[in-house]
Design a protein around this motif. Structure first.
Motif: not given
Length: 294
Positions: A3-23
């Motif tokens: 749950q602690a790992f998934l919590d940040p994915f509730g924030y839009e800025f974090f989701v965008k950051g993950v997408i950008v970092a992976t790409l």
């Protein structure tokens, strides 16, 4: 823990950051293969500093960041390539002169006129806070463009990377191919600065490619393996950045460094010695790469 790992994915800025970092990780891993095999690992570090000059100039005159810094970075890359091809000075010297002067100019401009664009610290060390939807779309577009360039110019890029002299007399337009590579490199660095930062982007170009080289002798395999390693480091590093409250560029690079250490511990020093042949002066890996092209 999950749950602690998934919590940040509730924030839009974090989701965008993950997408950008992976790409960004995958993109830098792909381009890094060509840069590393050419013995030009330093150009990633130097070109990111050159683009910072364009970042500063764009901020001062209120010009679009991607347009101003992109043109500046491409001009710097082409200048480096032109000076290097003249054979009067080496690539390292050309990179050192052109890029450090550009970086110094950028610092001077921001000091005198102030910063009107993205955060100075974010540009240097990366940050997930300032990632906008436009950044995601721009990076996705650049990634697709780079993949198309690599696929459509696969043989030309391969030949120009390992034996540019022979390629030139064999009909391959080496100057055009080099310019195309510098274009995608400039665009990649430009699109990843907001997440990885000026000071660390070179590591995302070099580490995945070196690790991939330690794992395979095949050039084609090295391309997708380096891209995968870069993307994984971006994904994991971005998550660590949130939980440790450390700049994203720092955690992404440290993740890559950890992967390098783990691979080295399993493969041994003999595999590490193979990376010495990535320098074009040795041409050690060229026969293997050329003979494995399908």
């Amino acid at each position: 823990m999950i749950q602690a790992f998934l919590d940040p994915f509730g924030y839009e800025f974090f989701v965008k950051g993950v997408i950008v970092a992976t790409l960004a990780g995958g993109l830098c891993g792909l381009i890094g293969v060509y840069i590393t095999l050419r013995g030009m690992s330093y150009i990633g570090h130097g070109l990111s500093h050159a683009i910072f000059g364009g970042f500063a100039a764009s901020s001062v005159i209120s010009l679009n960041y991607y347009l101003g810094a992109g043109v500046w970075g491409l001009a710097s890359a082409l200048a480096i390539n032109r000076v290097t091809r003249s054979r009067r000075i080496g690539a390292d010297a050309a990179i050192g002169v052109i890029t450090t002067a550009s970086f110094a100019l950028g610092v001077a401009l921001l000091t005198i006129f102030g910063n009107k664009g993205p955060s100075f610290d974010a540009a240097l060390f990366g940050s997930i806070i300032g990632v906008a939807t436009s950044d995601v779309l721009a990076l996705a577009g650049i990634t697709v463009f780079t993949v198309i360039v690599v696929i459509t110019n696969y043989r030309a890029l391969l030949f120009a990377t390992f034996d540019p002299e022979v390629a030139d007399v064999s009909g391959v337009k080496v100057a055009r191919t080099d310019a195309l590579l510098m274009l995608v490199l400039s665009l990649a660095i430009l699109a990843t600065l907001t997440v990885i930062g000026v000071t660390l982007v070179a590591a995302t170009l070099v580490i995945p490619a070196v690790v991939a080289r330690m794992l395979t002798n095949r050039f084609a395999t090295m391309l997708w393996l380096s891209s995968g390693i870069g993307a994984a480091c971006g994904l994991v590093g971005m998550n660590l950045s949130y939980h440790l409250d450390v700049p994203s560029g720092t955690t992404i690079v440290l993740t890559g460094a950890l992967v390098f250490v783990v691979v080295l511990s399993f493969t041994g020093s003999r595999r590490l010695q193979r990376t010495a042949r990535l320098d074009p002066s040795g041409r050690g890996s060229a026969p293997v790469a050329v003979t494995t092209v399908s």
